[in-house]
Design a protein around this motif. Structure first.
Motif, PDB file in Angstrom:
ATOM      1  N   ALA A 113       0.827  -1.205   0.000  1.00 49.91           N
ATOM      2  CA  ALA A 113       0.000   0.000   0.000  1.00 49.91           C
ATOM      3  C   ALA A 113       0.864   1.259   0.000  1.00 49.91           C
ATOM      4  O   ALA A 113       0.533   2.261  -0.664  1.00 49.91           O
ATOM      5  CB  ALA A 113      -0.927  -0.009   1.211  1.00 49.91           C
ATOM      6  N   ILE A 114       1.979   1.231   0.721  1.00 53.73           N
ATOM      7  CA  ILE A 114       2.893   2.378   0.742  1.00 53.73           C
ATOM      8  C   ILE A 114       3.499   2.601  -0.640  1.00 53.73           C
ATOM      9  O   ILE A 114       3.584   3.728  -1.124  1.00 53.73           O
ATOM     10  CB  ILE A 114       3.993   2.158   1.801  1.00 53.73           C
ATOM     11  N   VAL A 115       3.902   1.515  -1.297  1.00 52.34           N
ATOM     12  CA  VAL A 115       4.486   1.628  -2.631  1.00 52.34           C
ATOM     13  C   VAL A 115       3.467   2.177  -3.621  1.00 52.34           C
ATOM     14  O   VAL A 115       3.797   3.008  -4.481  1.00 52.34           O
ATOM     15  CB  VAL A 115       5.040   0.269  -3.097  1.00 52.34           C
ATOM     16  N   ALA A 116       2.216   1.736  -3.507  1.00 53.82           N
ATOM     17  CA  ALA A 116       1.170   2.261  -4.389  1.00 53.82           C
ATOM     18  C   ALA A 116       1.032   3.776  -4.222  1.00 53.82           C
ATOM     19  O   ALA A 116       0.852   4.509  -5.211  1.00 53.82           O
ATOM     20  CB  ALA A 116      -0.157   1.571  -4.093  1.00 53.82           C
ATOM     21  N   ARG A 117       1.144   4.242  -3.004  1.00 49.99           N
ATOM     22  CA  ARG A 117       1.068   5.692  -2.755  1.00 49.99           C
ATOM     23  C   ARG A 117       2.279   6.405  -3.335  1.00 49.99           C
ATOM     24  O   ARG A 117       2.156   7.472  -3.931  1.00 49.99           O
ATOM     25  CB  ARG A 117       0.970   5.949  -1.252  1.00 49.99           C
ATOM     26  N   LEU A 118       3.455   5.815  -3.198  1.00 51.55           N
ATOM     27  CA  LEU A 118       4.662   6.403  -3.778  1.00 51.55           C
ATOM     28  C   LEU A 118       4.519   6.540  -5.292  1.00 51.55           C
ATOM     29  O   LEU A 118       4.974   7.513  -5.892  1.00 51.55           O
ATOM     30  CB  LEU A 118       5.882   5.546  -3.448  1.00 51.55           C
ATOM     31  N   HIS A 119       3.868   5.565  -5.902  1.00 53.61           N
ATOM     32  CA  HIS A 119       3.741   5.539  -7.359  1.00 53.61           C
ATOM     33  C   HIS A 119       2.678   6.494  -7.897  1.00 53.61           C
ATOM     34  O   HIS A 119       2.472   6.570  -9.111  1.00 53.61           O
ATOM     35  CB  HIS A 119       3.458   4.121  -7.830  1.00 53.61           C
ATOM     36  N   GLU A 120       2.041   7.235  -7.010  1.00 58.72           N
ATOM     37  CA  GLU A 120       1.104   8.259  -7.469  1.00 58.72           C
ATOM     38  C   GLU A 120       1.830   9.470  -8.047  1.00 58.72           C
ATOM     39  O   GLU A 120       1.226  10.307  -8.724  1.00 58.72           O
ATOM     40  CB  GLU A 120       0.198   8.698  -6.323  1.00 58.72           C
ATOM     41  N   THR A 121       3.139   9.562  -7.822  1.00 60.04           N
ATOM     42  CA  THR A 121       3.930  10.674  -8.336  1.00 60.04           C
ATOM     43  C   THR A 121       4.363  10.385  -9.759  1.00 60.04           C
ATOM     44  O   THR A 121       5.048   9.394 -10.018  1.00 60.04           O
ATOM     45  CB  THR A 121       5.171  10.915  -7.453  1.00 60.04           C
ATOM     46  N   THR A 122       3.970  11.240 -10.683  1.00 62.65           N
ATOM     47  CA  THR A 122       4.308  11.056 -12.088  1.00 62.65           C
ATOM     48  C   THR A 122       5.021  12.287 -12.628  1.00 62.65           C
ATOM     49  O   THR A 122       4.954  13.371 -12.048  1.00 62.65           O
ATOM     50  CB  THR A 122       3.044  10.782 -12.928  1.00 62.65           C
ATOM     51  N   GLY A 123       5.732  12.099 -13.749  1.00 61.76           N
ATOM     52  CA  GLY A 123       6.529  13.184 -14.322  1.00 61.76           C
ATOM     53  C   GLY A 123       6.240  13.405 -15.792  1.00 61.76           C
ATOM     54  O   GLY A 123       5.254  12.914 -16.340  1.00 61.76           O
ATOM     55  N   ASP A 124       7.143  14.131 -16.435  1.00 60.76           N
ATOM     56  CA  ASP A 124       6.968  14.514 -17.835  1.00 60.76           C
ATOM     57  C   ASP A 124       7.934  13.815 -18.785  1.00 60.76           C
ATOM     58  O   ASP A 124       7.801  13.940 -20.003  1.00 60.76           O
ATOM     59  CB  ASP A 124       7.133  16.029 -17.993  1.00 60.76           C
ATOM     60  N   GLY A 125       8.934  13.127 -18.259  1.00 56.32           N
ATOM     61  CA  GLY A 125       9.909  12.432 -19.096  1.00 56.32           C
ATOM     62  C   GLY A 125      10.425  11.214 -18.376  1.00 56.32           C
ATOM     63  O   GLY A 125      10.150  11.014 -17.181  1.00 56.32           O
ATOM     64  N   PHE A 126      11.186  10.381 -19.092  1.00 57.64           N
ATOM     65  CA  PHE A 126      11.665   9.117 -18.552  1.00 57.64           C
ATOM     66  C   PHE A 126      13.173   9.136 -18.311  1.00 57.64           C
ATOM     67  O   PHE A 126      13.918   9.834 -19.002  1.00 57.64           O
ATOM     68  CB  PHE A 126      11.338   7.985 -19.532  1.00 57.64           C
ATOM     69  N   GLY A 127      13.614   8.327 -17.336  1.00 56.85           N
ATOM     70  CA  GLY A 127      15.032   8.164 -17.071  1.00 56.85           C
ATOM     71  C   GLY A 127      15.410   8.634 -15.684  1.00 56.85           C
ATOM     72  O   GLY A 127      14.552   8.978 -14.858  1.00 56.85           O
ATOM     73  N   TYR A 128      16.717   8.629 -15.415  1.00 59.50           N
ATOM     74  CA  TYR A 128      17.210   9.057 -14.102  1.00 59.50           C
ATOM     75  C   TYR A 128      16.952  10.543 -13.880  1.00 59.50           C
ATOM     76  O   TYR A 128      17.079  11.353 -14.810  1.00 59.50           O
ATOM     77  CB  TYR A 128      18.699   8.753 -13.972  1.00 59.50           C
ATOM     78  N   LEU A 129      16.610  10.891 -12.646  1.00 61.07           N
ATOM     79  CA  LEU A 129      16.261  12.268 -12.321  1.00 61.07           C
ATOM     80  C   LEU A 129      17.407  13.226 -12.590  1.00 61.07           C
ATOM     81  O   LEU A 129      17.189  14.390 -12.943  1.00 61.07           O
ATOM     82  CB  LEU A 129      15.828  12.380 -10.852  1.00 61.07           C
ATOM     83  N   GLN A 130      18.648  12.755 -12.415  1.00 56.99           N
ATOM     84  CA  GLN A 130      19.808  13.627 -12.544  1.00 56.99           C
ATOM     85  C   GLN A 130      20.280  13.780 -13.985  1.00 56.99           C
ATOM     86  O   GLN A 130      21.231  14.513 -14.263  1.00 56.99           O
ATOM     87  CB  GLN A 130      20.963  13.127 -11.663  1.00 56.99           C
ATOM     88  N   ASP A 131      19.625  13.080 -14.918  1.00 55.67           N
ATOM     89  CA  ASP A 131      20.014  13.126 -16.326  1.00 55.67           C
ATOM     90  C   ASP A 131      18.932  13.800 -17.163  1.00 55.67           C
ATOM     91  O   ASP A 131      17.771  13.879 -16.734  1.00 55.67           O
ATOM     92  CB  ASP A 131      20.254  11.710 -16.856  1.00 55.67           C
ATOM     93  N   PRO A 132      19.267  14.257 -18.361  1.00 55.63           N
ATOM     94  CA  PRO A 132      18.229  14.813 -19.244  1.00 55.63           C
ATOM     95  C   PRO A 132      17.158  13.776 -19.526  1.00 55.63           C
ATOM     96  O   PRO A 132      17.469  12.604 -19.748  1.00 55.63           O
ATOM     97  CB  PRO A 132      19.006  15.181 -20.520  1.00 55.63           C
ATOM     98  N   PRO A 133      15.886  14.164 -19.512  1.00 52.00           N
ATOM     99  CA  PRO A 133      14.805  13.190 -19.702  1.00 52.00           C
ATOM    100  C   PRO A 133      14.703  12.693 -21.145  1.00 52.00           C
ATOM    101  O   PRO A 133      15.079  13.394 -22.085  1.00 52.00           O
ATOM    102  CB  PRO A 133      13.547  13.974 -19.310  1.00 52.00           C
ATOM    103  N   HIS A 134      14.188  11.477 -21.281  1.00 51.12           N
ATOM    104  CA  HIS A 134      13.898  10.894 -22.590  1.00 51.12           C
ATOM    105  C   HIS A 134      12.400  10.984 -22.847  1.00 51.12           C
ATOM    106  O   HIS A 134      11.591  10.888 -21.919  1.00 51.12           O
ATOM    107  CB  HIS A 134      14.341   9.429 -22.627  1.00 51.12           C
ATOM    108  N   PRO A 135      12.001  11.107 -24.096  1.00 50.29           N
ATOM    109  CA  PRO A 135      10.566  11.249 -24.384  1.00 50.29           C
ATOM    110  C   PRO A 135       9.779   9.960 -24.229  1.00 50.29           C
ATOM    111  O   PRO A 135       8.561   9.998 -24.047  1.00 50.29           O
ATOM    112  CB  PRO A 135      10.543  11.729 -25.836  1.00 50.29           C
TER     113      PRO A 135
END
Length: 290
Positions: A109-131
């Motif tokens: 249930a905790i992991v499901a809540r963590l996964h409610e966070t979504t973004g605009d691109g894919f990949g590692y947070l510290q790198d430029p995003p991929h489409p």
């Protein structure tokens, strides 16, 4: 340490005790108790070289805690090479025995809540995003395969063969269209228990935007999916495409675990054999699924 505290608005003179925290394999961590009773954790990045993706990891961890919702540390201060955060109560699950399946349901249930966070691109947070997720994941695999060459790591299959195998699964990976914030290091050492409940999730430095199914790799490390975890997550099961993607993510983590042994100077032959066998098993499974 004084500089990191000052930069975070903490008077170094207010520190009553400072204790090194063991168990980590990359960053240095220090538990601090302040005169006002606050308990903080200071993480400091190493200067030694690592894998390609292992840069600015504490910046990634800080961003994860700011973005995600759950039993997480709060960021007190962050800067180049350091992260200061509140200490979450509890002890690592890896140090506790005799726990029941209810904790797996609670964790799901905790992991499901963590996964409610979504973004605009894919990949590692510290790198430029991929489409797209296929573009991001193939780049992640290519990077660890390059690390294997750089550190002269013996893989159970040639690197070019592994890269080709992953690319043959791009249509499967393309089914993932929403970038979800994935912790990707949720083994029991990074899950805290307190009072018979899951009290905290820590060490989010390896997070990325990607397929939430990837989270189940570390949640079920070296074993199969379990019903209590899936029930808590809100999924009766994973369908066939999701299980095929899970195999690919196990391949990726297996590559990381094997290659990172060299820069970390881990010469444990038993661990190397076990990880190599697990990686080969998942490579074979991915090959059969093509």
């Amino acid at each position: 340490m004084r500089g990191e505290l000052t930069a975070s608005g903490i008077d170094p003179a207010s520190v009553v005790t400072a204790e090194e925290i063991g168990g980590g394999t990359y960053n240095r961590a220090v538990r601090l108790v302040l005169a006002d009773g606050r308990r903080l954790v200071l993480k400091i990045a190493p200067s030694a070289p690592g894998l390609t993706y292992e840069h600015d990891l504490l910046e990634t961890e800080a961003e994860y805690y700011r973005l995600a919702s759950g039993p997480l540390p709060s960021v007190v201060g962050a800067g180049p090479g350091f992260l200061l955060m509140t200490e979450v109560p509890g002890v690592p699950w890896s140090e506790v025995s005799g726990t029941g399946p209810h904790l797996r349901t609670e964790l799901g249930a905790i992991v499901a809540r963590l996964h409610e966070t979504t973004g605009d691109g894919f990949g590692y947070l510290q790198d430029p995003p991929h489409p797209t997720w296929p573009a991001a994941f193939t780049a992640m695999v290519d990077a660890i395969l390059s690390d294997a060459v750089r550190y002269r790591v013996r893989l159970p299959r040639p690197g070019a063969e592994i890269a080709h195998l992953v690319r043959r699964h791009e249509p499967l990976l393309a089914q993932v269209t929403t970038p979800v914030l994935v912790h990707f290091d949720l083994w029991r050492g990074n899950i805290l228990l307190d009072g018979g409940h899951v009290s905290g999730i820590i060490d989010a430095e390896r997070a990325f935007w990607g397929d939430p199914v990837a989270e189940f790799v570390s949640l079920t490390l070296f074993r199969d999916l379990d019903e209590p975890l899936l029930t808590g997550y809100g999924a009766a099961s994973l369908d066939a495409p999701a299980r095929r993607r899970l195999t690919l993510y196990r391949v990726y983590l297996g590559l990381i675990m094997l290659v990172e042994m060299v820069p970390r100077r881990d010469a444990n032959p038993d661990r190397e054999r076990y990880v190599t066998a697990w990686l080969a098993e998942n490579l074979d499974a991915a090959q059969r699924a093509v």
